[in-house]
Write a protein that holds these residues in place. Structure first.
Motif, PDB file in Angstrom:
ATOM      1  N   ALA A 166      -3.381 -12.057  36.887  1.00 50.48           N
ATOM      2  CA  ALA A 166      -4.605 -12.709  36.413  1.00 50.48           C
ATOM      3  C   ALA A 166      -5.832 -12.156  37.139  1.00 50.48           C
TER       4      ALA A 166
ATOM      5  N   ASP B 149       2.209 -21.079  29.689  1.00 50.59           N
ATOM      6  CA  ASP B 149       3.035 -20.730  30.841  1.00 50.59           C
ATOM      7  C   ASP B 149       4.507 -20.628  30.429  1.00 50.59           C
TER       8      ASP B 149
ATOM      9  N   LEU C 215      -2.457 -16.096  30.533  1.00 46.54           N
ATOM     10  CA  LEU C 215      -2.870 -16.540  31.857  1.00 46.54           C
ATOM     11  C   LEU C 215      -4.360 -16.851  31.941  1.00 46.54           C
TER      12      LEU C 215
ATOM     13  N   LEU D 158       2.190 -13.375  38.895  1.00 47.82           N
ATOM     14  CA  LEU D 158       1.272 -13.717  37.807  1.00 47.82           C
ATOM     15  C   LEU D 158      -0.141 -13.990  38.310  1.00 47.82           C
TER      16      LEU D 158
END
Length: 368
Positions: free
Chosen positions: A124, A102, A164, A120
Motif C-alpha cells: 500500500a 481484504d 488496499l 500488504l
C-alpha cells in the motif's frame, strides 16, 4: 403477533417505487445517485442509462459534469466492483466495505497466490508513492511494481492496490462519449478527504430506503459483507417486520412506500449491470426464476433488460453507429400487442437519448 406476508409482487412494487421505476422522478441527478447508494459502473455508460430510466428530464451532461467537478467518483465498493457514487458516499462507504476487499485478497483464485507472503502494508505504501506524481493506469503500474517486488507476476500486486487503497478512476474515464482506460489516484488526493468509518445502521437504513423491503441475506448480497444480521437486530425496534412467501423475515422502514400489488408498472429498460437486479438474494420480486440465469452472460456481463408489468421480460441490446441508434429487443415471453407497442415506444425514447443527432432511430424485435 405474526408478521404480515408480502408477496413477490408486493415486494417488487415497493422496490420499483423506491428506485423511481414506477414513476420517473424530477430530482437532481446527484440526489438520485445518493438515494440509490451509487450506480454500478464496470463500464463507462451504464450509469447514464440507469439515470435515464429513473429521471424525467435527464441529460448525459448532468452526470458528466458531476464527475468532472469531483462531486461523483468512480471507485470500488459493494461486491468488490466499481460504482459511481457521490464523493460523500465514497468517503462513507469505502471503509465500511474494506473487510470484503481484504477477504478477496486471500480468496481470489486469480491473484491470491501472487499476493501470498507479500507485506500488504508495504504494498500500500509503495502504491501511494507511485501515484504521488499523478494518476496511473494498472498497466502503467505493473512494470513499476515488478521493480519493487521482483519475482512476482506484477498483475497480482496491481490488483492488490485496487483493494488496499481507496482509488478513484479519474476522468475522462466515465464521461459520456469519451473513452480511455481507468487511471487511478487516491480518493483523499482527488476530493481532499479520505474514508471515514460509517455507521452500519445508517447504511442499512439507506439500503432499505432504496431496495427494501429486504432480508438480512438480501442486504448481504447487495453489499458483499457478512454478519449483517447483528445490525438488523439492533435496528429491529425501529423497523417494520414482514415475511415473504417463503417465510423469510424481511425488514423495512415504517414510512417507506409500499404500493398495492395491483399498482400498474410501466415498461422500463434497465441499464447493463443495473443494481436493482443484483441487490437481493431472492430476486423473484423483479426477476422470475426462469429468467435469472439469462440476465448474465457467460463472461459475467449483466445484460440490459426490459421490465413488463414490473418484472424482467427480455433482453435489450443497443447498437449505436455514426448515423443510427437501433435497439434490438429479445422477448423471453409472449408479449401482447399493447405491451409490444409500449416496449417499442420506450425503446425509441432510449435510442433518441443515446444518439440524439442520429438520422435513424429504430427498435427491432428479435424472436427466439
Amino acid at each position: 403477533m405474526t408478521p404480515r406476508t408480502l408477496t413477490a409482487r408486493a415486494l417488487g412494487r415497493a422496490t420499483l417505487a423506491r428506485q423511481h421505476l414506477l414513476r420517473r422522478g424530477d430530482l437532481p441527478a446527484i440526489e438520485l445517485v445518493e438515494h440509490l447508494l451509487g450506480l454500478q459502473a464496470q463500464a463507462p455508460s451504464p450509469p447514464y442509462f440507469a439515470l435515464w430510466a429513473r429521471l424525467r428530464r435527464f441529460r448525459p451532461t448532468a452526470l458528466a459534469d458531476l464527475l468532472e467537478s469531483r462531486d461523483v467518483v468512480r471507485i470500488v465498493l459493494m461486491r468488490g466492483t466499481v460504482f459511481a457514487v457521490s464523493a460523500a458516499d465514497a468517503v462513507a462507504l469505502r471503509d465500511w466495505i474494506q473487510p470484503l476487499l481484504d477477504r478477496d485478497l486471500t480468496t481470489n483464485t486469480q491473484y491470491a497466490a501472487g499476493l501470498a507472503g507479500l507485506d500488504l502494508r508495504e504494498l500500500a505504501a509503495v502504491g501511494r508513492d507511485l501515484l504521488r506524481d499523478g494518476p496511473r493506469s494498472l498497466q502503467e503500474l505493473r512494470p513499476l511494481l515488478a521493480e519493487r517486488f521482483p519475482g512476482r507476476d506484477p498483475a497480482a500486486p496491481a490488483y492488490g492496490l485496487r483493494n488496499l487503497l481507496p482509488l478513484v478512476q479519474v476522468p475522462p474515464r466515465g464521461l459520456w462519449g469519451r473513452s480511455g482506460q481507468p487511471r487511478l489516484t487516491p480518493l483523499d488526493e482527488w476530493i481532499g478527504r479520505g474514508p471515514a468509518r460509517a455507521d452500519p445502521a445508517v447504511v442499512l437504513r439507506r439500503y432499505l430506503a432504496a431496495f427494501g423491503p429486504a432480508s438480512v441475506r438480501d442486504a448481504q448480497t447487495w453489499s458483499g459483507l457478512t454478519r449483517l444480521g447483528e445490525v438488523f437486530e439492533r435496528l429491529r425496534p425501529s423497523l417494520e417486520v414482514f415475511r415473504d412467501e417463503n417465510g423469510v423475515e424481511v425488514f423495512d422502514l415504517p414510512d417507506a412506500p409500499r404500493p398495492e400489488p395491483a399498482t400498474p408498472a410501466p415498461v422500463r429498460i434497465l441499464a447493463p449491470y443495473d443494481n436493482v437486479l443484483l441487490s437481493h438474494a431472492d430476486r423473484t420480486r423483479i426477476v422470475p426464476d426462469e429468467h435469472r440465469r439469462r440476465i448474465m452472460t457467460q463472461n459475467g456481463i449483466v445484460r440490459s433488460t426490459f421490465l413488463v408489468d414490473g418484472t424482467v421480460a427480455g433482453a435489450a441490446n443497443l447498437i449505436v453507429t455514426r448515423n443510427s441508434a437501433v435497439l434490438e429487443v429479445t422477448p423471453w415471453q409472449r408479449l401482447t400487442a399493447t405491451r409490444r407497442a409500449a416496449v417499442e415506444k420506450e425503446g425509441l425514447r432510449l435510442t433518441r437519448f443515446a444518439a440524439a443527432t442520429a438520422e435513424v432511430h429504430e427498435v427491432r424485435f428479435v424472436e427466439q
